[in-house]
Design an enzyme around this catalytic site. Structure first.
Site, PDB file in Angstrom:
ATOM      1  N   HIS A  91       0.838  -1.207   0.000  1.00  0.00           N
ATOM      2  CA  HIS A  91       0.000   0.000   0.000  1.00  0.00           C
ATOM      3  C   HIS A  91       0.872   1.256   0.000  1.00  0.00           C
ATOM      4  O   HIS A  91       0.691   2.150  -0.842  1.00  0.00           O
ATOM      5  CB  HIS A  91      -0.907  -0.017   1.225  1.00  0.00           C
ATOM      6  CG  HIS A  91      -1.788   1.178   1.365  1.00  0.00           C
ATOM      7  ND1 HIS A  91      -3.125   1.172   1.037  1.00  0.00           N
ATOM      8  CD2 HIS A  91      -1.527   2.446   1.813  1.00  0.00           C
ATOM      9  CE1 HIS A  91      -3.644   2.373   1.254  1.00  0.00           C
ATOM     10  NE2 HIS A  91      -2.695   3.161   1.736  1.00  0.00           N
ATOM     11  N   GLU A  92       1.808   1.317   0.935  1.00  0.00           N
ATOM     12  CA  GLU A  92       2.637   2.519   1.027  1.00  0.00           C
ATOM     13  C   GLU A  92       3.555   2.662  -0.177  1.00  0.00           C
ATOM     14  O   GLU A  92       3.859   3.777  -0.606  1.00  0.00           O
ATOM     15  CB  GLU A  92       3.441   2.503   2.329  1.00  0.00           C
ATOM     16  CG  GLU A  92       2.590   2.512   3.591  1.00  0.00           C
ATOM     17  CD  GLU A  92       1.577   3.642   3.647  1.00  0.00           C
ATOM     18  OE1 GLU A  92       1.806   4.692   3.027  1.00  0.00           O
ATOM     19  OE2 GLU A  92       0.534   3.468   4.312  1.00  0.00           O
ATOM     20  N   HIS A 140       1.724   4.459  -2.859  1.00  0.00           N
ATOM     21  CA  HIS A 140       1.851   5.908  -2.691  1.00  0.00           C
ATOM     22  C   HIS A 140       3.207   6.391  -3.203  1.00  0.00           C
ATOM     23  O   HIS A 140       3.311   7.443  -3.851  1.00  0.00           O
ATOM     24  CB  HIS A 140       1.731   6.285  -1.211  1.00  0.00           C
ATOM     25  CG  HIS A 140       0.340   6.330  -0.680  1.00  0.00           C
ATOM     26  ND1 HIS A 140      -0.675   7.034  -1.286  1.00  0.00           N
ATOM     27  CD2 HIS A 140      -0.206   5.776   0.443  1.00  0.00           C
ATOM     28  CE1 HIS A 140      -1.792   6.917  -0.573  1.00  0.00           C
ATOM     29  NE2 HIS A 140      -1.538   6.154   0.477  1.00  0.00           N
TER      30      HIS A 140
END
Length: 674
Positions: free
Chosen positions: A464-465, A468
């Protein structure tokens, strides 16, 4: 001595010289940078030259470059390795920065130049990106109160200053509660725990200077403890400590702070002419209105609650079969849900976890990015802010793309949770500036010499990170204000949540989920059972999330409550929140909402983005598969490289051809039949 924060950085990749920076240097540096920024803004505002895009908007883009550079270093240190001096400086800087922000927003001469350009926009021969930047710049000034006069103007500055101070205090109070609490365990208390939890508890105890193992409020430790400890009394103690952060009385209690924040936000919205803070905040998001947010959340709430209620009945029966009488309690849910997962899917976390090594999962994230976007990652030796931090140069076809930093382990002084930030953003106005991107997580640090093992949820967090991070790395715009993740809040989670899907690709797991001791790949049968269980306990996960999102929305869409805790209870009761499922983030530690304005009225945005991420990954599956090159190129060209240069809906529609409905989300969560 020369202050390194105010000097040119001659380090490799112009990284901050962390090895030379001391806390005592920040105050001088910030004061000097603020003075420089004020002088630059004053020169723009008082210029006798007629306003042009270059001498006004572009000049404003560069006015606080030095300040931004210094603050990126400071807030990296303050959020990942806090200490009393850094906390003092945070409080001091929040006051100074709020004052500076208000000065700029309320500078009548400066706004007059921007307004002139806006009125002349059709004759300025602007590029699409310049037109967008002019629009966003003017909008930010208007929403900051540039058109107010007299008392409303002065009062808005006071409100914003107070909100800034309260947000800093809210964060520091949570950190204090997390830092100070630990539950020491006797050797007998370890019975029934898998080895990885025992190792994590021993490491946590050693890090705290204790004589034996301990459970702390690090999510990567306390959640598995709640999953596996057969000691119901200890689970209750741990759960109550975890959920009472910010509500323990004394100096670190956040309940009065939350009440004041809500009242001040309401006043801020009223001063600007909005009916509520939610109306103000959502105006710039994809959702636009509180009604649209409420509609989405309630469409998902009904099937989610039905699933959670059915699960609760089964978990209660399992508990009663163990001889435990009474109701299923919140500290029971994860324990019996884990037992149920083993029954339904033949999954044992102790068997599964050795296949999810941090090093291998990071390799997997890099490898997927390589197949999708052609980028490569190589370790580099550069100054970093903590010994645990890993540093990589990201390249494509031999050309430098970005620096990527990974700060993955929990420690005292690090803010809880996981996030992506930058020490430098991509832009072209000041040259070909490439970003420095930082992912921060709070995984349990292993004992010396042992590999760091992740849960499957931890591995999803890593992906997820990194999603980003890709949004930042692949940004290709001219102006920093619209680079990277500077886009609508309810769109910014799309790249991160979309990237999680690649962890679920069977061939990715088969290659990178290798056993920490044997090196063998995860057996196909185990892999398939894991993937089949990805929607396990989804009723619980969805209900706890929507509970938080609805409380956040109603707090800001109606009159500010005198007692937020009482209002929180009323909201949850009105939707029938199950007694055994708490909000994911109760008000006193709801940092997304109260530590700053970022997710206020917008915690729903994860679900809004999920509607798109399920649909976006389907675009790959409908084409040539998860690594289809045409879809990957479209994802980069239409979304990841564009930042905030266009409206979010325009970007997504260009990629997919249409906007999706909520059905893909419900199917992805297993809440309706696929």
């Amino acid at each position: 001595m020369t202050n390194p924060l105010l000097s040119e950085w001659d380090t490799r990749f112009e990284m901050p010289p962390f090895d030379k920076i001391e806390d005592s240097q920040f105050e001088e540096a910030v004061d000097a940078a603020l003075a420089e920024a004020r002088e630059a803004v004053d020169a723009i505002a008082k210029s006798e030259a007629s306003p042009t895009f270059a001498n006004t908007v572009e000049a404003l883009e560069r006015a606080d470059e030095t300040l931004g550079r210094i603050l990126s270093v400071f807030y990296t240190l303050a959020s990942t390795d806090s200490n009393p001096e850094r906390q003092r400086l945070q409080r001091e800087f929040s006051r100074k920065l709020s004052a500076y922000s208000s000065e700029v927003a309320m500078n009548a001469d400066l706004f007059a130049r921007i307004e002139t350009l806006w009125q002349q926009r059709d004759s300025l021969d602007l590029t699409d990106e310049q037109h967008r930047l002019l629009y966003l710049t003017r909008r930010s000034f208007v929403r900051a109160g540039a058109q107010l006069e007299g008392f409303p103007r002065d009062r808005l500055s006071e409100v914003k200053a107070r909100l800034s101070s309260l947000g800093t205090q809210f964060t520091q109070n949570i950190l204090a509660d997390e830092r100070e609490w630990a539950m020491e365990l006797a050797e007998a208390d370890l019975e029934g725990l898998p080895q990885f939890v025992i190792d994590g508890a021993r490491a946590a105890g050693a890090e705290r200077g204790l004589d034996g193992p301990a459970i702390t409020l690090s999510r990567s430790l306390i959640v598995p403890f709640l999953q596996f400890s057969p000691r119901r009394d200890l689970r209750e103690t741990a759960w109550r400590a975890w959920t009472s952060r910010g509500a323990n009385g004394g100096e670190t209690d956040n309940r009065d702070i939350a009440a004041e924040v809500l009242q001040l936000r309401e006043e801020r919205a009223m001063l600007l002419g909005y009916d509520s803070f939610a109306d103000y905040k959502l105006e710039t998001e994809m959702a636009k209105t509180p009604g649209a947010v409420r509609d989405l959340l309630m469409k998902v709430w009904t099937p989610a609650k039905e699933a959670a209620d059915a699960d609760a009945t089964r978990l209660a029966a399992m508990m009663h079969a163990d001889g435990v009488n009474g109701d299923l309690e919140p500290w029971d849910w994860r324990y019996y849900s884990e037992k149920r997962r083993k029954e339904d899917h033949d999954l044992d976390e102790a068997e599964l976890k050795p296949y999810f090594q941090l090093d291998r999962m990071l390799e997997a994230a890099f490898a997927c990015a390589n197949r999708l976007f052609g980028i490569e990652a190589q370790p580099v030796d550069i100054p970093v802010h903590h010994p645990d931090v890993r540093a990589y140069e990201i390249t494509r076809n031999g050309a430098h793309v970005s620096i990527f930093l990974g700060d993955y382990f929990a420690r005292g002084g690090k803010r809880s949770g996981a996030w992506c930030t930058t020490l430098r953003n991509q832009q072209k106005l000041a040259g070909d500036i490439r970003p420095v991107v930082l992912n921060v997580c709070n995984f349990a640090k292993p004992t010396e010499g042992q590999p760091a093992l992740l849960s499957y949820d931890d591995a999803r967090t890593l992906f997820h990170e990194f999603g980003h991070a890709l949004h930042q790395m692949l940004s290709d715009v001219t102006y920093e204000s619209v680079s990277g993740t500077s886009v609508a809040r309810d769109f910014v989670e799309l790249p991160s949540q979309l990237y999680e899907h690649w962890l679920e690709v069977p061939e990715v797991l088969s290659e990178f989920a290798t056993h920490a001791e044997t090196g063998e790949p995860i057996p196909e049968a185990l892999r398939d059972r894991l993937l089949a269980a990805t929607t396990h306990d989804m009723g619980f996960q969805t209900v706890e999330y929507i509970g938080s999102a609805l409380v956040d929305l109603e707090f800001h869409a109606e009159e500010a409550p005198d007692d937020p805790m009482e209002r929180q209870a009323e909201i949850l009761e009105s939707i029938g929140m199950p007694a055994a499922i708490p909000m994911r983030h109760a008000t006193p530690h709801f940092a997304h909402v109260f530590a700053g304005d970022g997710y206020s009225s917008a915690y729903y945005s994860y679900m809004w983005s999920e509607v798109m991420d399920a649909d976006a990954f389907a675009a790959f599956e409908e084409a040539g598969g998860a690594f289809d090159p045409e879809r990957a190129k479209a994802l980069e060209d239409d979304i990841l490289s564009k930042g905030g240069t266009e409206e979010a809906e325009t970007l997504y529609t260009r990629f997919r051809g249409r906007m999706p409905g909520v059905e893909a989300l419900l199917k992805g969560r297993g809440l309706i039949d696929a």
